[in-house]
Write a protein that holds these residues in place. Structure first.
Motif, PDB file in Angstrom:
ATOM      1  N   LEU A   1       0.851  -1.186   0.000  1.00  0.00           N
ATOM      2  CA  LEU A   1       0.000   0.000   0.000  1.00  0.00           C
ATOM      3  C   LEU A   1       0.887   1.236   0.000  1.00  0.00           C
ATOM      4  CD1 LEU A   1      -2.900   1.236   0.274  1.00  0.00           C
ATOM      5  CD2 LEU A   1      -2.468   1.302   2.740  1.00  0.00           C
ATOM      6  N   VAL A   2       0.610   2.147  -0.928  1.00  0.00           N
ATOM      7  CA  VAL A   2       1.376   3.388  -1.037  1.00  0.00           C
ATOM      8  C   VAL A   2       0.477   4.550  -0.636  1.00  0.00           C
ATOM      9  CG1 VAL A   2       2.639   4.935  -2.573  1.00  0.00           C
ATOM     10  CG2 VAL A   2       2.820   2.453  -2.874  1.00  0.00           C
ATOM     11  N   THR A   3       0.862   5.265   0.412  1.00  0.00           N
ATOM     12  CA  THR A   3       0.157   6.486   0.780  1.00  0.00           C
ATOM     13  C   THR A   3       0.878   7.673   0.136  1.00  0.00           C
ATOM     14  OG1 THR A   3       1.407   7.008   2.790  1.00  0.00           O
ATOM     15  CG2 THR A   3      -0.374   5.392   2.989  1.00  0.00           C
ATOM     16  N   GLY A   4       0.199   8.822   0.078  1.00  0.00           N
ATOM     17  CA  GLY A   4       0.785   9.967  -0.623  1.00  0.00           C
ATOM     18  C   GLY A   4       1.018   9.653  -2.084  1.00  0.00           C
ATOM     19  N   ALA A   5       0.136   8.831  -2.663  1.00  0.00           N
ATOM     20  CA  ALA A   5       0.399   8.223  -3.968  1.00  0.00           C
ATOM     21  C   ALA A   5       0.326   9.205  -5.132  1.00  0.00           C
ATOM     22  CB  ALA A   5      -0.584   7.073  -4.213  1.00  0.00           C
ATOM     23  N   THR A   6      -0.247  10.377  -4.924  1.00  0.00           N
ATOM     24  CA  THR A   6      -0.315  11.356  -6.017  1.00  0.00           C
ATOM     25  C   THR A   6       0.714  12.474  -5.845  1.00  0.00           C
ATOM     26  OG1 THR A   6      -2.036  12.621  -4.861  1.00  0.00           O
ATOM     27  CG2 THR A   6      -2.765  10.911  -6.400  1.00  0.00           C
ATOM     28  N   GLY A   7       1.566  12.382  -4.833  1.00  0.00           N
ATOM     29  CA  GLY A   7       2.558  13.423  -4.575  1.00  0.00           C
ATOM     30  C   GLY A   7       3.846  13.220  -5.352  1.00  0.00           C
ATOM     31  N   ASN A   8       4.799  14.111  -5.122  1.00  0.00           N
ATOM     32  CA  ASN A   8       6.057  14.089  -5.868  1.00  0.00           C
ATOM     33  C   ASN A   8       6.790  12.759  -5.734  1.00  0.00           C
ATOM     34  OD1 ASN A   8       5.994  16.724  -6.930  1.00  0.00           O
ATOM     35  ND2 ASN A   8       6.742  17.589  -5.013  1.00  0.00           N
TER      36      ASN A   8
ATOM     37  N   ARG B   1      -5.980   9.120 -11.299  1.00  0.00           N
ATOM     38  CA  ARG B   1      -5.472   8.647 -12.591  1.00  0.00           C
ATOM     39  C   ARG B   1      -4.133   7.931 -12.439  1.00  0.00           C
ATOM     40  NH1 ARG B   1      -5.941  13.362 -16.972  1.00  0.00           N
ATOM     41  NH2 ARG B   1      -5.460  11.578 -18.291  1.00  0.00           N
ATOM     42  N   LEU B   2      -4.117   6.903 -11.614  1.00  0.00           N
ATOM     43  CA  LEU B   2      -2.913   6.102 -11.414  1.00  0.00           C
ATOM     44  C   LEU B   2      -3.078   4.746 -12.093  1.00  0.00           C
ATOM     45  CD1 LEU B   2      -2.293   6.884  -7.646  1.00  0.00           C
ATOM     46  CD2 LEU B   2      -1.017   7.790  -9.600  1.00  0.00           C
ATOM     47  N   PRO B   3      -1.980   4.144 -12.559  1.00  0.00           N
ATOM     48  CA  PRO B   3      -2.072   2.900 -13.333  1.00  0.00           C
ATOM     49  C   PRO B   3      -2.100   1.645 -12.460  1.00  0.00           C
ATOM     50  CG  PRO B   3       0.186   3.623 -13.287  1.00  0.00           C
ATOM     51  CD  PRO B   3      -0.606   4.659 -12.516  1.00  0.00           C
ATOM     52  N   VAL B   4      -2.686   1.760 -11.258  1.00  0.00           N
ATOM     53  CA  VAL B   4      -2.722   0.628 -10.334  1.00  0.00           C
ATOM     54  C   VAL B   4      -4.075   0.604  -9.633  1.00  0.00           C
ATOM     55  CG1 VAL B   4      -0.221   0.691  -9.917  1.00  0.00           C
ATOM     56  CG2 VAL B   4      -1.764   1.999  -8.428  1.00  0.00           C
ATOM     57  N   GLU B   5      -4.285  -0.448  -8.851  1.00  0.00           N
ATOM     58  CA  GLU B   5      -5.477  -0.516  -8.003  1.00  0.00           C
ATOM     59  C   GLU B   5      -5.469   0.662  -7.030  1.00  0.00           C
ATOM     60  OE1 GLU B   5      -7.333  -3.273  -4.399  1.00  0.00           O
ATOM     61  OE2 GLU B   5      -5.510  -3.916  -5.467  1.00  0.00           O
TER      62      GLU B   5
ATOM     63  N   VAL C   1       0.458  -3.610  -6.131  1.00  0.00           N
ATOM     64  CA  VAL C   1       0.496  -2.318  -5.450  1.00  0.00           C
ATOM     65  C   VAL C   1      -0.908  -1.719  -5.418  1.00  0.00           C
ATOM     66  CG1 VAL C   1       1.204  -1.189  -7.607  1.00  0.00           C
ATOM     67  CG2 VAL C   1       1.526  -0.012  -5.430  1.00  0.00           C
ATOM     68  N   ARG C   2      -1.217  -1.116  -4.303  1.00  0.00           N
ATOM     69  CA  ARG C   2      -2.495  -0.414  -4.129  1.00  0.00           C
ATOM     70  C   ARG C   2      -2.186   1.005  -3.671  1.00  0.00           C
ATOM     71  NH1 ARG C   2      -5.778  -3.415  -0.019  1.00  0.00           N
ATOM     72  NH2 ARG C   2      -6.422  -4.714  -1.788  1.00  0.00           N
TER      73      ARG C   2
ATOM     74  N   VAL D   1       6.932   6.142  -6.556  1.00  0.00           N
ATOM     75  CA  VAL D   1       6.914   4.837  -5.885  1.00  0.00           C
ATOM     76  C   VAL D   1       5.892   3.928  -6.566  1.00  0.00           C
ATOM     77  CG1 VAL D   1       6.427   3.620  -3.729  1.00  0.00           C
ATOM     78  CG2 VAL D   1       7.699   5.777  -3.676  1.00  0.00           C
ATOM     79  N   VAL D   2       4.703   4.462  -6.818  1.00  0.00           N
ATOM     80  CA  VAL D   2       3.654   3.681  -7.473  1.00  0.00           C
ATOM     81  C   VAL D   2       4.107   3.205  -8.846  1.00  0.00           C
ATOM     82  CG1 VAL D   2       1.369   3.864  -8.555  1.00  0.00           C
ATOM     83  CG2 VAL D   2       1.711   4.712  -6.235  1.00  0.00           C
ATOM     84  N   SER D   3       4.629   4.108  -9.648  1.00  0.00           N
ATOM     85  CA  SER D   3       4.986   3.729 -11.020  1.00  0.00           C
ATOM     86  C   SER D   3       6.140   2.736 -11.048  1.00  0.00           C
ATOM     87  CB  SER D   3       5.329   4.973 -11.842  1.00  0.00           C
ATOM     88  OG  SER D   3       6.473   5.626 -11.326  1.00  0.00           O
TER      89      SER D   3
END
Length: 272
Positions: free
Chosen positions: A5-12, A39-43, A28-29, A17-19
């Motif tokens: 699980l990634v928090t702050g997933a839309t930040g710098n 608009r992220l390419p993950v769950e 990854v969630r 980290v997500v990508s």
């Protein structure tokens, strides 16, 4: 390997980290407030770290958490970390290298994690290169008026912070480790402005601002006197004692940390 699980997933940092996790083919969630806008390419899971009760669905089947705390206080962090500890086995916390400061929310959250029963790793970056985006408007005008032009920092590219986080999340041997992360070189704030100008294709000069004037300006922008005084004190200190350079990125990733010039090239459009 279990779900991350990634928090702050839309930040710098979180977005990288997500990508990077997704590109590695890992489960990854992303925790987001509004999945329709993220608009992220993950769950994605809807939730908010400021409301611990919203986290249960996001934490289901999660083994590891990348934690980026969204506030300048630790209020509510105890409930969030308790919720994480109910589900996950380990947490990688994006803290800060503020060892010389009085007790901060970074220290408080680290202590909560230490006593949570979770396996943990703390990432303590120094100055973020991305913070210089705050000069974008002035750079477009050709003059940056700011205090402490000779303050020398070892700013780190957000891609390197993310790459270290991904490495730690996906490899063994990091439980109980604290990593201080910096860029590979020291540049004064005036030099940073020059490098950004070169990358953006415009001539930019530095104009020294008196700290007293900067204090009033920063108070109007930030509204937190403690934060303002801490920033001014830090910049003042870096004039005579530059921010250290560590080789942590190279040791962990097997390559040099990205330079500030590379960061400026990557973000040239933000200053144009």
């Amino acid at each position: 390997m279990g779900k991350i699980l990634v928090t702050g997933a839309t930040g710098n940092v979180g977005r990288h980290v997500v990508s990077q996790l997704a590109e590695a083919g890992l489960e990854v969630r992303a925790l987001v407030r509004d999945p329709a806008r993220a608009r992220l390419p993950v769950e994605m899971a809807q939730g908010d770290l400021n409301a611990a009760e919203t986290l249960e669905p996001a934490l289901e089947d999660v083994e590891s958490v990348f934690l980026l705390w969204p506030s300048v206080t630790a209020a509510g962090a105890d409930e969030v970390i308790a919720a994480i500890a109910k589900h996950a086995r380990r947490v990688v916390y994006l803290s800060a290298n503020v060892a010389d400061e009085p007790v901060t929310h970074y220290h408080e959250i680290e202590q909560l994690i230490r006593h949570s029963g979770l396996g943990w790793t703390f990432l303590r970056p120094g100055g973020f290169a991305a913070n210089t985006l705050g000069w974008a408007g002035q750079i477009r005008q050709g003059v940056v008026r700011w205090p402490y032009g000779q303050a020398s920092r070892s700013l780190i590219h957000e891609k390197d912070i993310a790459a270290v986080a991904v490495h730690v999340l996906t490899s063994a041997g990091h439980n109980g480790a604290t990593y201080i992360l910096t860029g590979p070189e020291q540049l004064t704030q005036a030099e940073q402005v020059r490098v950004i100008g070169e990358a953006a294709g415009r001539e930019v000069r530095w104009e020294e601002q008196p700290p007293e004037e900067a204090r009033d300006q920063l108070m109007a922008a930030w509204g937190d006197p403690t934060f303002v005084e801490s920033a001014l004190r830090t910049w003042d200190g870096f004039v005579t004692s530059p921010e250290p350079v560590t080789d942590t990125v190279r040791r962990l990733l097997g390559r040099p940390a990205l330079t500030f010039r590379q960061w400026a090239r990557d973000h040239a459009a933000d200053f144009s």
